[in-house]
Design an enzyme around this catalytic site. Structure first.
Site, PDB file in Angstrom:
ATOM      1  N   SER A  11       0.862  -1.188   0.000  1.00 38.52           N
ATOM      2  CA  SER A  11       0.000   0.000   0.000  1.00 38.52           C
ATOM      3  C   SER A  11       0.894   1.231   0.000  1.00 38.52           C
ATOM      4  O   SER A  11       1.815   1.342   0.821  1.00 38.52           O
ATOM      5  CB  SER A  11      -0.864   0.010   1.261  1.00 38.52           C
ATOM      6  OG  SER A  11      -1.385   1.308   1.462  1.00 38.52           O
ATOM      7  N   HIS A  36      -1.312  -1.338  -4.210  1.00 36.00           N
ATOM      8  CA  HIS A  36      -2.589  -1.075  -3.530  1.00 36.00           C
ATOM      9  C   HIS A  36      -2.688   0.427  -3.215  1.00 36.00           C
ATOM     10  O   HIS A  36      -1.786   1.004  -2.625  1.00 36.00           O
ATOM     11  CB  HIS A  36      -2.601  -1.903  -2.244  1.00 36.00           C
ATOM     12  CG  HIS A  36      -3.852  -1.845  -1.437  1.00 36.00           C
ATOM     13  ND1 HIS A  36      -4.977  -2.590  -1.731  1.00 36.00           N
ATOM     14  CD2 HIS A  36      -4.165  -1.154  -0.308  1.00 36.00           C
ATOM     15  CE1 HIS A  36      -5.916  -2.373  -0.820  1.00 36.00           C
ATOM     16  NE2 HIS A  36      -5.445  -1.492   0.053  1.00 36.00           N
ATOM     17  N   ASP A  38      -4.961   3.265  -1.314  1.00 34.25           N
ATOM     18  CA  ASP A  38      -5.999   3.459  -0.297  1.00 34.25           C
ATOM     19  C   ASP A  38      -6.651   4.830  -0.452  1.00 34.25           C
ATOM     20  O   ASP A  38      -6.032   5.854  -0.172  1.00 34.25           O
ATOM     21  CB  ASP A  38      -5.378   3.334   1.094  1.00 34.25           C
ATOM     22  CG  ASP A  38      -5.099   1.894   1.473  1.00 34.25           C
ATOM     23  OD1 ASP A  38      -6.026   1.065   1.356  1.00 34.25           O
ATOM     24  OD2 ASP A  38      -3.957   1.602   1.875  1.00 34.25           O
ATOM     25  N   MET A  40      -9.445   7.429   0.775  1.00 31.33           N
ATOM     26  CA  MET A  40     -10.251   7.722   1.980  1.00 31.33           C
ATOM     27  C   MET A  40     -10.859   9.116   1.856  1.00 31.33           C
ATOM     28  O   MET A  40     -10.193  10.047   1.392  1.00 31.33           O
ATOM     29  CB  MET A  40      -9.365   7.679   3.220  1.00 31.33           C
ATOM     30  CG  MET A  40      -8.589   6.378   3.375  1.00 31.33           C
ATOM     31  SD  MET A  40      -7.715   6.319   4.945  1.00 31.33           S
ATOM     32  CE  MET A  40      -6.707   4.849   4.703  1.00 31.33           C
ATOM     33  N   HIS A  69      -8.592   0.582  -3.379  1.00 34.35           N
ATOM     34  CA  HIS A  69      -9.439   0.277  -2.219  1.00 34.35           C
ATOM     35  C   HIS A  69     -10.176   1.562  -1.829  1.00 34.35           C
ATOM     36  O   HIS A  69      -9.587   2.472  -1.259  1.00 34.35           O
ATOM     37  CB  HIS A  69      -8.515  -0.218  -1.084  1.00 34.35           C
ATOM     38  CG  HIS A  69      -9.209  -0.550   0.189  1.00 34.35           C
ATOM     39  ND1 HIS A  69      -8.531  -0.821   1.358  1.00 34.35           N
ATOM     40  CD2 HIS A  69     -10.530  -0.655   0.507  1.00 34.35           C
ATOM     41  CE1 HIS A  69      -9.384  -1.090   2.336  1.00 34.35           C
ATOM     42  NE2 HIS A  69     -10.606  -0.975   1.839  1.00 34.35           N
ATOM     43  N   MET A  71     -12.351   3.561   0.387  1.00 37.69           N
ATOM     44  CA  MET A  71     -12.953   3.701   1.718  1.00 37.69           C
ATOM     45  C   MET A  71     -13.718   5.017   1.713  1.00 37.69           C
ATOM     46  O   MET A  71     -13.320   6.008   2.341  1.00 37.69           O
ATOM     47  CB  MET A  71     -11.852   3.668   2.787  1.00 37.69           C
ATOM     48  CG  MET A  71     -11.301   2.268   3.020  1.00 37.69           C
ATOM     49  SD  MET A  71      -9.679   2.255   3.815  1.00 37.69           S
ATOM     50  CE  MET A  71      -8.641   2.481   2.376  1.00 37.69           C
ATOM     51  N   MET A 140     -10.876  -6.822   6.051  1.00 45.25           N
ATOM     52  CA  MET A 140     -10.055  -5.896   6.835  1.00 45.25           C
ATOM     53  C   MET A 140      -9.615  -6.597   8.123  1.00 45.25           C
ATOM     54  O   MET A 140     -10.426  -7.204   8.817  1.00 45.25           O
ATOM     55  CB  MET A 140     -10.855  -4.650   7.223  1.00 45.25           C
ATOM     56  CG  MET A 140     -11.183  -3.684   6.096  1.00 45.25           C
ATOM     57  SD  MET A 140      -9.787  -2.998   5.177  1.00 45.25           S
ATOM     58  CE  MET A 140      -8.708  -2.370   6.456  1.00 45.25           C
ATOM     59  N   ASP A 178      -6.057  -7.222   4.591  1.00 48.08           N
ATOM     60  CA  ASP A 178      -5.477  -5.873   4.610  1.00 48.08           C
ATOM     61  C   ASP A 178      -5.456  -5.323   6.034  1.00 48.08           C
ATOM     62  O   ASP A 178      -6.510  -5.162   6.655  1.00 48.08           O
ATOM     63  CB  ASP A 178      -6.347  -4.978   3.700  1.00 48.08           C
ATOM     64  CG  ASP A 178      -5.789  -3.574   3.517  1.00 48.08           C
ATOM     65  OD1 ASP A 178      -4.690  -3.292   4.024  1.00 48.08           O
ATOM     66  OD2 ASP A 178      -6.476  -2.763   2.863  1.00 48.08           O
ATOM     67  N   GLY A 180      -2.134  -4.520   9.163  1.00 51.80           N
ATOM     68  CA  GLY A 180      -1.300  -5.086  10.223  1.00 51.80           C
ATOM     69  C   GLY A 180      -0.552  -6.341   9.847  1.00 51.80           C
ATOM     70  O   GLY A 180      -0.138  -7.107  10.724  1.00 51.80           O
TER      71      GLY A 180
END
Ligand code: DX5
Ligand code: ZN
Length: 222
Positions: A11, A36, A38, A40, A69, A71, A140, A178, A180
């Protein structure tokens, strides 16, 4: 037990954006499988990041698939923009969509791979009728919004249950996990059934060179 394998996609959320092109090139050289992105919006998640301009920028920087992705609330408003920006996959959150089949159809009409994402405690049962209409499910393993959070261990059982749901119906659907993921837990995640891994801070961090970080993740899978 058969040797499991999975595609790994970093990511860019935790990359140094001043040198994003180099970071992506380093990751590509290190043998990652996709990139990837992200997205948001500050509504669906408490953070604001990138839009279609960033997807277009990443698209120019790599030949690898660009995995987007979203969000964001009501993602149906932006599918065309993200598709035209060069996304290979667009993933929307189940919790952020009212008409799930409609938005997945919209993504498919653009010739883009369809992904559906769900948060750490959203019931897997809600995916039952969605599975035939997507190419990947993103589970997630942290609450969406930020890189560098701690993996929520109940994700492991969820990966296993989702894998059984997919297998028992003879469907072909990737399980993407996705949040941690590190060299220390990637083995368990893949063994449980993940076929695609997202890794942010484990790949792009100031502490470890990208090639070393990717090698450590691959070693963690074996
Ligand atoms: C979280 C994002 C993740 C995140 C992963 O909302 O969807 O993709 O960047 O970062 P790490 O691997 O650091 O948890
Ligand atoms: Zn993500």
């Amino acid at each position: 037990m058969a040797m499991a394998s999975a595609r790994i996609g970093p990511s860019i959320l935790t990359a140094d954006l001043l040198r994003l092109g180099e970071a992506i090139a380093d990751a590509e050289t290190a043998g990652v499988d996709y990139i990837h992105v992200d997205v948001m919006d500050g509504h669906y998640v408490p953070n604001i990041t990138f839009g279609p301009v960033m997807v277009r920028t990443v698209r120019r920087a790599t030949e690898l698939p660009v995995d987007v992705h979203l969000m964001i609330d009501a993602p149906e408003r932006f599918i065309s923009e993200f598709a035209e920006a060069g996304s290979d996959t667009i993933t929307v959150h189940l919790e952020a969509v009212t008409h799930v089949h409609a938005v997945l159809t919209q993504i498919r009409e653009h010739g883009v791979r369809r992904g559906i994402a769900i948060n750490p405690t959203t019931s897997l049962g809600l995916l039952d009728d969605v599975l035939p209409f997507c190419e990947q499910v993103l589970l997630m393993s942290v609450n969406p919004g930020f890189g560098g959070q701690t993996f929520i261990p109940t994700a492991l059982g969820r990966i296993d249950r989702l894998r059984q749901m997919i297998e028992s119906r003879g469907l072909q659907c990737d399980i993407q996990v996705d949040g941690g993921i590190k060299a220390s837990n990637i083995g368990r995640v893949v063994q449980a059934g993940a076929t695609m891994i997202v890794a942010g801070s484990a790949v792009f961090s100031p502490d470890v060179p990208v090639d070393e970080a990717v090698r450590a993740l691959r070693r963690g899978i074996q």
